[in-house]
Design an enzyme around this catalytic site. Sequence first.
Site, short mmCIF file in Angstrom:
data_model
loop_
_atom_site.label_atom_id
_atom_site.label_comp_id
_atom_site.label_asym_id
_atom_site.label_seq_id
_atom_site.Cartn_x
_atom_site.Cartn_y
_atom_site.Cartn_z
CB SER A 1 17.91 -82.00 -80.14
OG SER A 1 17.65 -80.73 -79.76
CG MET B 1 10.28 -83.37 -71.10
SD MET B 1 11.17 -83.45 -72.83
CE MET B 1 12.33 -82.19 -72.37
CG ASP C 1 14.58 -84.14 -75.46
OD1 ASP C 1 15.66 -83.58 -75.31
OD2 ASP C 1 13.48 -83.17 -75.69
#
Length: 235
Positions: free
Chosen positions: A22, A151, A186
């Site tokens: 990321s 998430m 993530d």
Amino acid sequence: MGMSRQSVVQCLRAAVPGVLPSLLMCDFGHLADEVARVEAAGAPALHLDVMDGHFVNNLSYGFVVVEAVRRLTQLPIETHLMIDQPERYVERYIKAGADLVTIHVEATSDPVAVLQQIRAQGAAAGLAFNPPTPLTAIEHCLPHCDSVLVMSVNPGYGGQAFEPVALEKLRALSARSGERPLLEIDGGIHAETIGAASAAGAELYSVGSAIFHAPDYRTTIANLTHTAQQQRKQT
Ligand code: DX5
Ligand code: ZN
């Protein structure tokens, strides 16, 4: 835009378990070096975090940076759009070079339409949902998803602590029979959390601080991938 949707999905499936750096946490003063370093370190794809100061408090970057990264690498690019009403911008991100466009279910009144819009433009379609959002909120969208991004932090910032509620969602998603979207996680993924995520069914991992705060990207990505592989859920 480069690869077809099918080849992007194939490429990502072949990369499982895949660690996607990321770039939010990289040194933007040396963006070209950072992209070259993660590519040389074996990253199978890149994860680019786009924030609008509305859907999330933070602002990051937009088309210009996605275009710049597109010119620097052939790797598949995921744009994780943490923006309100992503339908306004998905085409621009695809034109900028995104191969997989991930939108948030919380950000739009008609997520299925936006996923269809992404696929119609030739890109792969991903759907993200936040820790407080239940799985039931995305279930009707699954046939339109090439990937689901679970998430494990509330989005907006790198370096936050992993929220275990993501594991229950991964277990439920990976237990589904038939054709499934790729399962990505993530937020807060590092050496101590990636094994549990993998055991719960995660296939792709967006990783920020654990890579960019480490001195050696290659060793870090290799160690994370190895741990994920060892703990991988048997299906
Ligand atoms: C969070 C972003 C993440 C983040 C990951 O809002 O979507 O991709 O940059 O960073 P770490 O791995 O540090 O949690
Ligand atoms: Zn992200």
